[in-house]
Design a protein around this motif. Sequence first.
Motif, short mmCIF file in Angstrom:
data_model
loop_
_atom_site.label_atom_id
_atom_site.label_comp_id
_atom_site.label_asym_id
_atom_site.label_seq_id
_atom_site.Cartn_x
_atom_site.Cartn_y
_atom_site.Cartn_z
N GLY A 1 1.01 -1.12 -0.17
CA GLY A 1 -0.36 -0.16 0.06
C GLY A 1 0.83 1.01 0.22
O GLY A 1 0.45 2.24 -0.38
N GLU A 2 1.76 1.52 0.99
CA GLU A 2 2.25 2.56 1.02
C GLU A 2 3.73 2.73 0.24
O GLU A 2 4.40 3.84 -0.62
CB GLU A 2 3.62 2.15 1.95
CG GLU A 2 2.99 2.22 3.45
CD GLU A 2 3.83 2.18 4.67
OE1 GLU A 2 5.42 2.00 4.76
OE2 GLU A 2 3.09 1.89 6.05
N LEU A 3 3.95 2.31 -0.84
CA LEU A 3 4.78 1.69 -2.06
C LEU A 3 3.66 1.57 -3.72
O LEU A 3 4.49 2.18 -4.73
CB LEU A 3 5.78 0.73 -2.20
CG LEU A 3 6.42 0.64 -1.04
CD1 LEU A 3 7.76 -0.50 -1.48
CD2 LEU A 3 7.48 1.99 -1.43
N GLY A 4 2.56 1.65 -3.26
CA GLY A 4 1.75 0.91 -4.81
C GLY A 4 2.35 0.26 -5.02
O GLY A 4 1.84 -0.06 -6.84
N LEU A 5 2.50 -0.36 -5.30
CA LEU A 5 2.48 -2.07 -5.68
C LEU A 5 1.90 -3.22 -4.99
O LEU A 5 0.86 -2.85 -4.36
CB LEU A 5 4.47 -2.49 -5.11
CG LEU A 5 4.95 -1.80 -5.23
CD1 LEU A 5 6.48 -1.99 -4.63
CD2 LEU A 5 5.23 -1.44 -7.09
N SER A 6 0.90 -4.32 -5.74
CA SER A 6 0.09 -5.21 -5.31
C SER A 6 1.12 -5.49 -4.09
O SER A 6 2.88 -6.00 -4.05
CB SER A 6 -0.05 -6.10 -6.86
OG SER A 6 1.26 -7.03 -6.84
N GLN A 7 0.53 -6.69 -3.26
CA GLN A 7 0.93 -7.55 -2.27
C GLN A 7 1.76 -8.47 -3.05
O GLN A 7 2.85 -8.83 -2.62
CB GLN A 7 0.15 -8.19 -1.76
CG GLN A 7 0.26 -8.76 -0.26
CD GLN A 7 -0.18 -9.00 0.52
OE1 GLN A 7 -1.66 -8.87 1.07
NE2 GLN A 7 -0.11 -10.61 1.34
N ARG A 8 1.33 -9.46 -4.22
CA ARG A 8 2.19 -11.18 -4.93
C ARG A 8 3.69 -9.59 -5.55
O ARG A 8 4.34 -10.83 -4.97
CB ARG A 8 1.61 -10.49 -6.33
CG ARG A 8 1.93 -11.99 -6.79
CD ARG A 8 1.20 -12.95 -7.99
NE ARG A 8 1.93 -13.82 -8.80
CZ ARG A 8 1.14 -14.36 -9.11
NH1 ARG A 8 -0.17 -13.85 -9.61
NH2 ARG A 8 1.65 -15.40 -9.75
N THR A 9 3.66 -8.70 -5.99
CA THR A 9 4.74 -7.85 -6.16
C THR A 9 6.05 -8.16 -4.87
O THR A 9 6.94 -8.39 -4.70
CB THR A 9 5.35 -6.75 -6.95
OG1 THR A 9 4.26 -6.44 -8.08
CG2 THR A 9 6.13 -6.15 -6.95
N VAL A 10 5.31 -7.58 -3.63
CA VAL A 10 6.13 -7.48 -2.77
C VAL A 10 6.61 -8.84 -2.04
O VAL A 10 7.43 -8.81 -1.79
CB VAL A 10 5.77 -6.58 -1.71
CG1 VAL A 10 6.06 -6.46 -0.28
CG2 VAL A 10 4.89 -5.32 -1.52
N ASP A 11 5.28 -9.95 -2.42
CA ASP A 11 5.96 -10.93 -1.64
C ASP A 11 6.99 -11.66 -2.35
O ASP A 11 8.13 -12.55 -2.22
CB ASP A 11 4.63 -11.57 -2.02
CG ASP A 11 3.44 -11.67 -0.80
OD1 ASP A 11 4.22 -11.19 0.52
OD2 ASP A 11 2.67 -11.58 -0.65
N ARG A 12 7.39 -11.66 -4.06
CA ARG A 12 8.17 -12.22 -4.71
C ARG A 12 9.25 -11.36 -4.47
O ARG A 12 10.50 -12.16 -3.90
CB ARG A 12 7.78 -11.55 -6.54
CG ARG A 12 8.61 -12.18 -7.19
CD ARG A 12 7.88 -11.89 -8.33
NE ARG A 12 8.92 -10.87 -9.33
CZ ARG A 12 8.07 -9.41 -9.29
NH1 ARG A 12 7.14 -10.02 -9.48
NH2 ARG A 12 8.99 -8.66 -9.69
N HIS A 13 9.13 -9.89 -4.42
CA HIS A 13 10.47 -9.66 -3.55
C HIS A 13 11.19 -10.00 -2.26
O HIS A 13 12.56 -10.30 -2.63
CB HIS A 13 10.86 -8.17 -3.59
CG HIS A 13 10.41 -7.40 -4.28
ND1 HIS A 13 11.50 -6.89 -5.66
CD2 HIS A 13 9.79 -6.72 -5.48
CE1 HIS A 13 11.24 -6.68 -7.09
NE2 HIS A 13 9.71 -5.90 -6.82
N VAL A 14 10.16 -9.98 -1.62
CA VAL A 14 10.55 -10.65 -0.03
C VAL A 14 11.43 -12.01 -0.22
O VAL A 14 12.38 -12.60 0.62
CB VAL A 14 9.37 -10.51 0.97
CG1 VAL A 14 9.85 -11.40 2.13
CG2 VAL A 14 9.49 -8.87 1.30
N SER A 15 10.73 -12.98 -1.21
CA SER A 15 10.62 -13.88 -1.15
C SER A 15 11.95 -14.58 -1.98
O SER A 15 13.61 -15.16 -1.22
CB SER A 15 10.06 -14.86 -2.18
OG SER A 15 10.25 -16.42 -2.70
#
Length: 69
Positions: free
Chosen positions: A25-39
């Motif tokens: 939400g803060e970066l304007g990205l999808s949660q899936r994108t954030v999950d992928r980066h963390v992974s």
Amino acid sequence: MNGSIEPETNFCHIGNLPPPPQIAGELGLSQRTVDRHVSDILTRLNVRTRAAATALAVEHGLIGMGVSG
């Protein structure tokens, strides 16, 4: 912020990050994108959890424990 996550500069902070939905939400990205980066970061570090990544950073002196007294 430009809506991207820089894995190499942020992995030391992975244990202190808010949950993926909040990051998204803060970066304007999808949660899936954030999950992928963390992974991807966890895979590069050869660890399975954010806690293990934090422990690895402490072990290598990249972050302190923040213990006083």
